[in-house]
Write a protein that holds these residues in place. Structure first.
Motif, PDB file in Angstrom:
ATOM      1  N   TYR A  91       1.059  -1.127   0.075  1.00 11.70           N
ATOM      2  CA  TYR A  91       0.147   0.107   0.303  1.00 11.70           C
ATOM      3  C   TYR A  91       1.000   1.622   0.337  1.00 11.70           C
ATOM      4  O   TYR A  91       1.631   1.686   1.096  1.00 11.70           O
ATOM      5  CB  TYR A  91      -0.312   0.120   1.079  1.00 11.70           C
ATOM      6  N   ALA A  92       0.749   2.433  -0.691  1.00 14.25           N
ATOM      7  CA  ALA A  92       1.463   3.044  -1.240  1.00 14.25           C
ATOM      8  C   ALA A  92       0.726   4.242  -1.013  1.00 14.25           C
ATOM      9  O   ALA A  92      -0.442   4.799  -1.164  1.00 14.25           O
ATOM     10  CB  ALA A  92       2.492   3.574  -2.692  1.00 14.25           C
ATOM     11  N   TYR A  93       1.131   5.020   0.009  1.00 19.15           N
ATOM     12  CA  TYR A  93      -0.478   6.486   0.743  1.00 19.15           C
ATOM     13  C   TYR A  93       0.809   7.827   0.714  1.00 19.15           C
ATOM     14  O   TYR A  93       1.649   8.056   0.524  1.00 19.15           O
ATOM     15  CB  TYR A  93      -0.547   5.940   1.792  1.00 19.15           C
ATOM     16  N   VAL A  94       0.556   8.194  -0.746  1.00 16.81           N
ATOM     17  CA  VAL A  94       1.202   9.755  -0.996  1.00 16.81           C
ATOM     18  C   VAL A  94       1.115  10.716   0.044  1.00 16.81           C
ATOM     19  O   VAL A  94      -0.442  10.997   0.205  1.00 16.81           O
ATOM     20  CB  VAL A  94       0.120  10.622  -2.786  1.00 16.81           C
ATOM     21  N   SER A  95       1.832  10.197   0.939  1.00 13.89           N
ATOM     22  CA  SER A  95       1.582  12.089   2.110  1.00 13.89           C
ATOM     23  C   SER A  95       2.441  12.865   2.160  1.00 13.89           C
ATOM     24  O   SER A  95       2.446  13.667   0.568  1.00 13.89           O
ATOM     25  CB  SER A  95       2.383  11.124   3.013  1.00 13.89           C
ATOM     26  N   SER A  96       3.173  14.057   3.119  1.00 16.78           N
ATOM     27  CA  SER A  96       3.223  15.385   2.432  1.00 16.78           C
ATOM     28  C   SER A  96       4.570  15.453   3.630  1.00 16.78           C
ATOM     29  O   SER A  96       5.029  14.818   4.626  1.00 16.78           O
ATOM     30  CB  SER A  96       2.062  16.306   2.728  1.00 16.78           C
ATOM     31  N   ARG A  97       5.602  16.248   3.392  1.00 10.26           N
ATOM     32  CA  ARG A  97       6.343  16.938   4.069  1.00 10.26           C
ATOM     33  C   ARG A  97       6.521  17.562   4.968  1.00 10.26           C
ATOM     34  O   ARG A  97       7.055  17.884   6.399  1.00 10.26           O
ATOM     35  CB  ARG A  97       7.723  17.173   2.900  1.00 10.26           C
ATOM     36  N   VAL A 104       0.104   2.327   7.975  1.00  6.72           N
ATOM     37  CA  VAL A 104       0.581   1.316   8.951  1.00  6.72           C
ATOM     38  C   VAL A 104       0.482   0.280   9.740  1.00  6.72           C
ATOM     39  O   VAL A 104       0.340  -0.652   9.853  1.00  6.72           O
ATOM     40  CB  VAL A 104       1.992   2.298   9.569  1.00  6.72           C
ATOM     41  N   GLU A 105      -0.658   0.758   9.981  1.00  2.00           N
ATOM     42  CA  GLU A 105      -1.579  -0.013  11.205  1.00  2.00           C
ATOM     43  C   GLU A 105      -2.334  -1.215  11.037  1.00  2.00           C
ATOM     44  O   GLU A 105      -1.823  -2.240  10.892  1.00  2.00           O
ATOM     45  CB  GLU A 105      -2.722   0.682  11.894  1.00  2.00           C
ATOM     46  N   HIS A 106      -2.146  -1.039   9.175  1.00  2.61           N
ATOM     47  CA  HIS A 106      -3.202  -1.981   8.221  1.00  2.61           C
ATOM     48  C   HIS A 106      -1.889  -3.141   7.676  1.00  2.61           C
ATOM     49  O   HIS A 106      -2.282  -4.171   7.359  1.00  2.61           O
ATOM     50  CB  HIS A 106      -4.743  -2.113   7.527  1.00  2.61           C
ATOM     51  N   PHE A 107      -0.953  -2.085   6.624  1.00  3.49           N
ATOM     52  CA  PHE A 107       0.150  -2.832   5.933  1.00  3.49           C
ATOM     53  C   PHE A 107       1.526  -3.314   6.676  1.00  3.49           C
ATOM     54  O   PHE A 107       2.811  -3.070   6.054  1.00  3.49           O
ATOM     55  CB  PHE A 107       0.702  -2.408   5.137  1.00  3.49           C
ATOM     56  N   GLY A 108       1.898  -2.734   7.586  1.00  5.02           N
ATOM     57  CA  GLY A 108       3.250  -2.498   8.343  1.00  5.02           C
ATOM     58  C   GLY A 108       4.291  -2.012   7.769  1.00  5.02           C
ATOM     59  O   GLY A 108       4.426  -1.240   6.992  1.00  5.02           O
ATOM     60  N   ASP A 109       5.355  -3.586   7.542  1.00  5.92           N
ATOM     61  CA  ASP A 109       6.217  -3.428   6.916  1.00  5.92           C
ATOM     62  C   ASP A 109       6.470  -2.285   5.179  1.00  5.92           C
ATOM     63  O   ASP A 109       7.083  -2.665   4.989  1.00  5.92           O
ATOM     64  CB  ASP A 109       7.761  -3.300   7.564  1.00  5.92           C
ATOM     65  N   ARG A 110       5.460  -3.015   4.892  1.00  7.24           N
ATOM     66  CA  ARG A 110       4.840  -3.315   3.652  1.00  7.24           C
ATOM     67  C   ARG A 110       3.584  -1.865   2.561  1.00  7.24           C
ATOM     68  O   ARG A 110       3.940  -2.053   1.468  1.00  7.24           O
ATOM     69  CB  ARG A 110       3.616  -3.913   3.432  1.00  7.24           C
ATOM     70  N   ALA A 111       3.920  -0.921   3.674  1.00  8.39           N
ATOM     71  CA  ALA A 111       2.890   0.630   3.651  1.00  8.39           C
ATOM     72  C   ALA A 111       4.417   1.559   3.209  1.00  8.39           C
ATOM     73  O   ALA A 111       5.420   1.901   3.485  1.00  8.39           O
ATOM     74  CB  ALA A 111       2.825   1.162   4.832  1.00  8.39           C
ATOM     75  N   LEU A 112       4.271   1.780   1.867  1.00 13.29           N
ATOM     76  CA  LEU A 112       5.666   2.946   1.421  1.00 13.29           C
ATOM     77  C   LEU A 112       4.726   4.430   1.418  1.00 13.29           C
ATOM     78  O   LEU A 112       3.527   4.469   1.486  1.00 13.29           O
ATOM     79  CB  LEU A 112       5.075   2.939   0.020  1.00 13.29           C
TER      80      LEU A 112
END
Length: 326
Positions: free
Chosen positions: A89-95, A134-142
Protein backbone atom coordinates in the motif's frame (compact mmCIF):
# COMPACT_ATOMS: atom_id res chain seq x y z
CA UNK A 1 1.27 -6.16 -11.49
CA UNK A 2 -2.38 -5.69 -10.57
CA UNK A 3 -2.64 -2.09 -9.38
CA UNK A 4 -5.49 -0.27 -7.66
CA UNK A 5 -5.37 3.51 -7.76
CA UNK A 6 -7.72 5.27 -5.36
CA UNK A 7 -8.56 8.38 -7.37
CA UNK A 8 -6.65 8.27 -10.62
CA UNK A 9 -8.11 11.12 -12.65
CA UNK A 10 -6.29 14.20 -11.37
CA UNK A 11 -2.65 15.28 -11.16
CA UNK A 12 -0.63 12.68 -9.21
CA UNK A 13 -3.23 9.93 -9.51
CA UNK A 14 -3.50 10.50 -13.24
CA UNK A 15 0.28 10.39 -13.62
CA UNK A 16 0.37 7.09 -11.70
CA UNK A 17 -2.32 5.56 -13.89
CA UNK A 18 -0.59 6.64 -17.10
CA UNK A 19 2.76 5.28 -15.93
CA UNK A 20 1.27 1.94 -14.88
CA UNK A 21 -0.63 1.53 -18.16
CA UNK A 22 2.57 2.27 -20.08
CA UNK A 23 4.23 -0.60 -18.18
CA UNK A 24 1.47 -3.00 -19.18
CA UNK A 25 0.15 -3.34 -15.63
CA UNK A 26 -3.51 -4.22 -15.00
CA UNK A 27 -4.94 -1.02 -13.58
CA UNK A 28 -8.18 -0.46 -11.69
CA UNK A 29 -9.27 2.94 -10.41
CA UNK A 30 -11.89 3.72 -7.78
CA UNK A 31 -13.29 7.23 -7.52
CA UNK A 32 -16.49 9.22 -7.24
CA UNK A 33 -16.84 9.65 -10.99
CA UNK A 34 -16.43 13.42 -11.05
CA UNK A 35 -13.84 13.08 -13.82
CA UNK A 36 -13.50 10.60 -16.65
CA UNK A 37 -10.69 8.07 -16.83
CA UNK A 38 -9.12 8.63 -20.24
CA UNK A 39 -6.65 5.75 -20.42
CA UNK A 40 -7.66 2.79 -22.58
CA UNK A 41 -7.89 -0.54 -20.80
CA UNK A 42 -8.29 0.84 -17.28
CA UNK A 43 -11.11 -0.65 -15.19
CA UNK A 44 -13.06 2.24 -13.69
CA UNK A 45 -15.12 1.63 -10.55
CA UNK A 46 -17.32 4.07 -8.64
CA UNK A 47 -17.31 4.65 -4.92
CA UNK A 48 -17.42 7.50 -2.43
CA UNK A 49 -14.82 6.75 0.21
CA UNK A 50 -16.67 8.82 2.79
CA UNK A 51 -19.85 6.76 2.41
CA UNK A 52 -20.55 3.65 4.47
CA UNK A 53 -20.56 1.43 1.36
CA UNK A 54 -18.03 3.48 -0.58
CA UNK A 55 -15.66 0.54 -1.14
CA UNK A 56 -18.33 -2.01 -2.07
CA UNK A 57 -17.18 -2.06 -5.70
CA UNK A 58 -13.91 -3.68 -4.56
CA UNK A 59 -15.59 -6.68 -2.91
CA UNK A 60 -14.00 -9.92 -4.09
CA UNK A 61 -11.08 -8.19 -5.82
CA UNK A 62 -7.40 -8.45 -4.91
CA UNK A 63 -4.36 -6.50 -6.01
CA UNK A 64 -0.60 -6.60 -5.85
CA UNK A 65 -0.43 -2.95 -4.85
CA UNK A 66 -2.52 0.09 -4.01
CA UNK A 67 -1.68 3.76 -4.57
CA UNK A 68 -3.70 6.15 -2.41
CA UNK A 69 -3.49 9.91 -3.06
CA UNK A 70 -6.24 10.91 -0.60
CA UNK A 71 -5.68 14.21 1.22
CA UNK A 72 -8.90 14.52 3.22
CA UNK A 73 -10.29 12.81 6.29
CA UNK A 74 -7.84 10.11 7.42
CA UNK A 75 -10.78 7.80 8.16
CA UNK A 76 -10.97 7.20 4.40
CA UNK A 77 -7.39 5.93 4.38
CA UNK A 78 -8.11 3.71 7.37
CA UNK A 79 -11.21 2.29 5.69
CA UNK A 80 -9.37 1.53 2.46
CA UNK A 81 -6.28 0.09 4.14
CA UNK A 82 -8.39 -2.20 6.31
CA UNK A 83 -10.68 -3.32 3.50
CA UNK A 84 -8.70 -3.70 0.29
CA UNK A 85 -7.05 -7.04 -0.37
CA UNK A 86 -3.53 -6.17 -1.49
CA UNK A 87 0.11 -7.04 -0.91
CA UNK A 88 1.42 -3.49 -0.48
CA UNK A 89 0.00 0.00 0.00
CA UNK A 90 1.56 3.28 -1.13
CA UNK A 91 0.14 6.35 0.56
CA UNK A 92 1.11 9.64 -1.07
CA UNK A 93 1.77 11.70 2.02
CA UNK A 94 3.59 15.01 2.42
CA UNK A 95 6.72 16.48 3.90
CA UNK A 96 4.25 18.59 5.88
CA UNK A 97 4.17 15.74 8.42
CA UNK A 98 7.46 17.02 9.85
CA UNK A 99 7.20 19.33 12.84
CA UNK A 100 7.46 22.90 11.58
CA UNK A 101 9.91 24.25 10.85
CA UNK A 102 11.79 21.20 9.66
CA UNK A 103 15.53 21.85 10.03
CA UNK A 104 17.73 22.26 6.97
CA UNK A 105 18.72 18.87 5.62
CA UNK A 106 15.96 17.02 7.48
CA UNK A 107 15.75 13.30 6.72
CA UNK A 108 12.93 10.84 7.35
CA UNK A 109 13.94 10.63 11.02
CA UNK A 110 13.03 14.29 11.72
CA UNK A 111 10.37 14.97 14.41
CA UNK A 112 6.77 14.55 13.23
CA UNK A 113 3.51 16.35 13.95
CA UNK A 114 0.76 14.76 15.97
CA UNK A 115 -1.97 13.01 13.97
CA UNK A 116 -5.33 14.77 13.65
CA UNK A 117 -8.77 14.18 12.15
CA UNK A 118 -9.36 17.91 11.66
CA UNK A 119 -9.35 18.53 7.89
CA UNK A 120 -8.17 22.10 8.54
CA UNK A 121 -4.93 20.60 9.89
CA UNK A 122 -3.30 19.39 6.67
CA UNK A 123 -0.14 18.16 8.33
CA UNK A 124 -2.08 16.35 11.04
CA UNK A 125 -4.43 14.52 8.69
CA UNK A 126 -1.55 13.46 6.46
CA UNK A 127 0.22 12.01 9.49
CA UNK A 128 -2.98 10.25 10.56
CA UNK A 129 -3.26 8.81 7.05
CA UNK A 130 0.28 7.47 7.33
CA UNK A 131 -0.49 5.79 10.63
CA UNK A 132 -3.63 4.21 9.18
CA UNK A 133 -1.64 2.72 6.31
CA UNK A 134 1.04 1.42 8.66
CA UNK A 135 -1.51 -0.03 11.08
CA UNK A 136 -2.88 -2.35 8.43
CA UNK A 137 0.15 -2.94 6.18
CA UNK A 138 3.10 -2.61 8.56
CA UNK A 139 6.43 -2.52 6.74
CA UNK A 140 4.56 -3.06 3.45
CA UNK A 141 3.18 0.49 3.74
CA UNK A 142 5.13 2.89 1.54
CA UNK A 143 4.85 6.47 2.78
CA UNK A 144 5.64 8.77 -0.13
CA UNK A 145 6.44 12.07 1.57
CA UNK A 146 6.27 14.38 -1.41
CA UNK A 147 7.23 18.01 -1.24
CA UNK A 148 6.35 20.55 -3.92
CA UNK A 149 4.83 18.71 -6.90
CA UNK A 150 4.82 20.26 -10.37
CA UNK A 151 4.10 19.11 -13.91
CA UNK A 152 1.24 18.53 -16.35
CA UNK A 153 -2.26 18.18 -14.86
CA UNK A 154 -1.36 20.36 -11.87
CA UNK A 155 -4.55 21.39 -10.11
CA UNK A 156 -3.04 23.61 -7.40
CA UNK A 157 -2.00 26.34 -9.82
CA UNK A 158 1.60 27.13 -8.95
CA UNK A 159 3.48 26.46 -12.18
CA UNK A 160 0.40 27.28 -14.31
CA UNK A 161 0.27 30.72 -12.71
CA UNK A 162 3.90 31.44 -13.53
CA UNK A 163 3.42 30.25 -17.10
CA UNK A 164 0.34 32.39 -17.65
CA UNK A 165 2.03 35.41 -16.09
CA UNK A 166 5.16 35.06 -18.24
CA UNK A 167 3.01 34.45 -21.32
CA UNK A 168 1.48 37.91 -20.87
CA UNK A 169 4.93 39.34 -21.48
CA UNK A 170 6.45 42.63 -20.37
CA UNK A 171 8.37 43.12 -17.15
CA UNK A 172 7.82 40.17 -14.80
CA UNK A 173 8.58 40.46 -11.10
CA UNK A 174 11.12 37.73 -10.37
CA UNK A 175 11.70 37.04 -6.67
CA UNK A 176 15.35 36.72 -5.83
CA UNK A 177 17.95 35.73 -5.36
CA UNK A 178 18.06 34.25 -8.85
CA UNK A 179 20.34 31.45 -7.62
CA UNK A 180 17.92 30.41 -4.86
CA UNK A 181 17.85 26.57 -4.88
CA UNK A 182 14.50 24.83 -5.30
CA UNK A 183 13.36 21.34 -4.39
CA UNK A 184 10.33 19.79 -6.10
CA UNK A 185 9.29 16.66 -7.97
CA UNK A 186 7.59 16.27 -11.32
CA UNK A 187 4.39 14.25 -10.77
CA UNK A 188 5.47 11.85 -13.50
CA UNK A 189 8.81 11.19 -11.77
CA UNK A 190 6.94 10.63 -8.52
CA UNK A 191 4.70 8.13 -10.30
CA UNK A 192 7.57 6.19 -11.88
CA UNK A 193 9.49 5.98 -8.63
CA UNK A 194 6.40 4.88 -6.68
CA UNK A 195 5.66 2.07 -9.12
CA UNK A 196 9.30 0.94 -9.08
CA UNK A 197 9.27 0.97 -5.27
CA UNK A 198 6.06 -1.08 -5.12
CA UNK A 199 7.44 -3.61 -7.58
CA UNK A 200 10.58 -3.91 -5.44
CA UNK A 201 8.61 -4.29 -2.19
CA UNK A 202 9.94 -1.10 -0.64
CA UNK A 203 8.22 0.21 2.50
CA UNK A 204 8.54 2.94 5.08
CA UNK A 205 8.82 6.73 4.73
CA UNK A 206 10.71 8.38 1.86
CA UNK A 207 11.22 12.10 1.19
CA UNK A 208 10.30 12.29 -2.46
CA UNK A 209 11.57 15.49 -4.03
CA UNK A 210 14.56 16.36 -6.17
CA UNK A 211 17.91 17.21 -4.65
CA UNK A 212 17.97 20.81 -3.46
CA UNK A 213 19.19 22.96 -6.33
CA UNK A 214 17.95 20.61 -9.07
CA UNK A 215 16.44 23.90 -10.24
CA UNK A 216 16.77 27.51 -9.09
CA UNK A 217 14.37 30.42 -9.32
CA UNK A 218 16.37 31.55 -12.34
CA UNK A 219 16.27 28.25 -14.23
CA UNK A 220 12.57 27.80 -13.44
CA UNK A 221 11.50 31.25 -14.64
CA UNK A 222 13.88 31.25 -17.59
CA UNK A 223 12.33 27.94 -18.65
CA UNK A 224 8.90 29.64 -18.49
CA UNK A 225 10.11 32.40 -20.81
CA UNK A 226 11.57 29.86 -23.24
CA UNK A 227 8.54 27.57 -23.23
CA UNK A 228 5.99 30.33 -23.80
CA UNK A 229 8.09 32.23 -26.31
CA UNK A 230 6.80 35.42 -24.72
CA UNK A 231 8.41 38.85 -24.88
CA UNK A 232 8.93 38.76 -21.13
CA UNK A 233 11.74 40.38 -19.15
CA UNK A 234 12.56 38.98 -15.72
CA UNK A 235 13.11 41.82 -13.26
CA UNK A 236 14.85 40.39 -10.21
CA UNK A 237 13.95 41.88 -6.86
CA UNK A 238 15.72 41.33 -3.52
CA UNK A 239 13.64 39.43 -0.96
CA UNK A 240 13.41 42.43 1.34
CA UNK A 241 11.80 44.61 -1.35
CA UNK A 242 9.16 41.93 -1.96
CA UNK A 243 8.46 41.25 1.71
CA UNK A 244 8.28 44.95 2.59
CA UNK A 245 5.58 45.33 -0.08
CA UNK A 246 3.40 42.86 1.82
CA UNK A 247 3.76 40.04 -0.69
CA UNK A 248 3.14 36.57 0.76
CA UNK A 249 5.78 33.99 -0.16
CA UNK A 250 4.50 30.69 -1.58
CA UNK A 251 0.97 31.96 -2.22
CA UNK A 252 1.34 35.36 -3.90
CA UNK A 253 4.53 34.23 -5.62
CA UNK A 254 4.14 30.45 -5.95
CA UNK A 255 7.14 28.18 -5.28
CA UNK A 256 9.24 31.05 -3.89
CA UNK A 257 10.30 31.27 -0.27
CA UNK A 258 12.91 33.80 0.85
CA UNK A 259 16.23 32.54 2.21
CA UNK A 260 15.90 31.54 5.82
CA UNK A 261 13.88 29.19 7.99
CA UNK A 262 10.93 28.68 5.64
CA UNK A 263 13.15 28.07 2.63
CA UNK A 264 15.31 25.62 4.56
CA UNK A 265 12.24 23.68 5.65
CA UNK A 266 10.77 23.36 2.16
CA UNK A 267 13.72 23.33 -0.22
CA UNK A 268 16.65 21.60 1.52
CA UNK A 269 15.43 18.20 2.74
CA UNK A 270 17.63 15.12 2.70
CA UNK A 271 16.58 12.90 -0.22
CA UNK A 272 19.32 10.28 0.06
CA UNK A 273 16.84 7.42 0.43
CA UNK A 274 14.84 8.46 -2.62
CA UNK A 275 17.96 8.78 -4.76
CA UNK A 276 19.35 5.53 -3.41
CA UNK A 277 16.16 3.71 -4.39
CA UNK A 278 16.08 5.00 -7.95
CA UNK A 279 14.47 8.45 -8.05
CA UNK A 280 15.29 10.12 -11.37
CA UNK A 281 14.33 13.74 -11.92
CA UNK A 282 13.86 15.15 -15.40
CA UNK A 283 15.23 18.62 -16.21
CA UNK A 284 13.17 21.60 -15.12
CA UNK A 285 12.99 22.71 -18.75
CA UNK A 286 11.11 19.52 -19.64
CA UNK A 287 8.66 19.88 -16.75
CA UNK A 288 7.94 23.49 -17.68
CA UNK A 289 7.62 22.88 -21.43
CA UNK A 290 5.30 19.90 -20.96
CA UNK A 291 3.14 21.81 -18.49
CA UNK A 292 2.82 24.69 -20.95
CA UNK A 293 1.89 22.29 -23.76
CA UNK A 294 -0.78 20.75 -21.54
CA UNK A 295 -2.12 24.18 -20.53
CA UNK A 296 -2.43 25.22 -24.15
CA UNK A 297 -4.21 21.97 -25.00
CA UNK A 298 -6.96 22.77 -22.46
CA UNK A 299 -7.38 26.41 -23.38
CA UNK A 300 -4.90 27.91 -20.92
CA UNK A 301 -7.00 27.55 -17.76
CA UNK A 302 -5.86 24.85 -15.37
CA UNK A 303 -8.33 22.99 -13.14
CA UNK A 304 -8.38 24.20 -9.54
CA UNK A 305 -8.76 21.93 -6.54
CA UNK A 306 -11.77 23.12 -4.51
CA UNK A 307 -9.91 22.55 -1.24
CA UNK A 308 -6.99 24.81 -2.18
CA UNK A 309 -7.14 28.61 -2.52
CA UNK A 310 -6.04 30.20 -5.80
CA UNK A 311 -2.45 31.41 -5.92
CA UNK A 312 -0.76 34.32 -7.64
CA UNK A 313 0.14 37.98 -7.20
CA UNK A 314 -2.34 40.77 -7.85
CA UNK A 315 -1.28 42.65 -11.02
CA UNK A 316 -1.49 46.04 -9.30
CA UNK A 317 0.79 44.86 -6.50
CA UNK A 318 3.27 43.55 -9.03
CA UNK A 319 3.17 46.80 -10.98
CA UNK A 320 3.87 48.83 -7.83
CA UNK A 321 6.96 46.78 -7.01
CA UNK A 322 8.21 46.95 -10.59
CA UNK A 323 7.84 50.73 -10.50
CA UNK A 324 9.89 50.86 -7.33
CA UNK A 325 12.60 48.72 -8.92
CA UNK A 326 12.79 51.06 -11.89
Amino acid sequence: MRLLVLGGTEFVGRAVVEAAVARGWWVTVLNRGRNTVTQTGVVSLRGDRLAADGLAALDGLSFDAVVDTWSGEPSAVAAAASTVSATSYAYVSSRSVYAWPAPAGAAESAPLVDPSDDVADYAGIKRAGELAAVEHFGDRALLVRAGLILGPYENVGRLPWWLRRVARGGDVLAPGPASLPLQYVDARDLAEWTLDALAAGLGGPVNLVSPSGHATMSTLLTACVTATGADARLRWAPPRVILDAGVEPWTDLPVWLPPGEMHDAMHTSDVSRALGTGLRCRPVEETVADTWAWLRSIGGVAPQRPDRPPVGLDPDAEAAILTELR
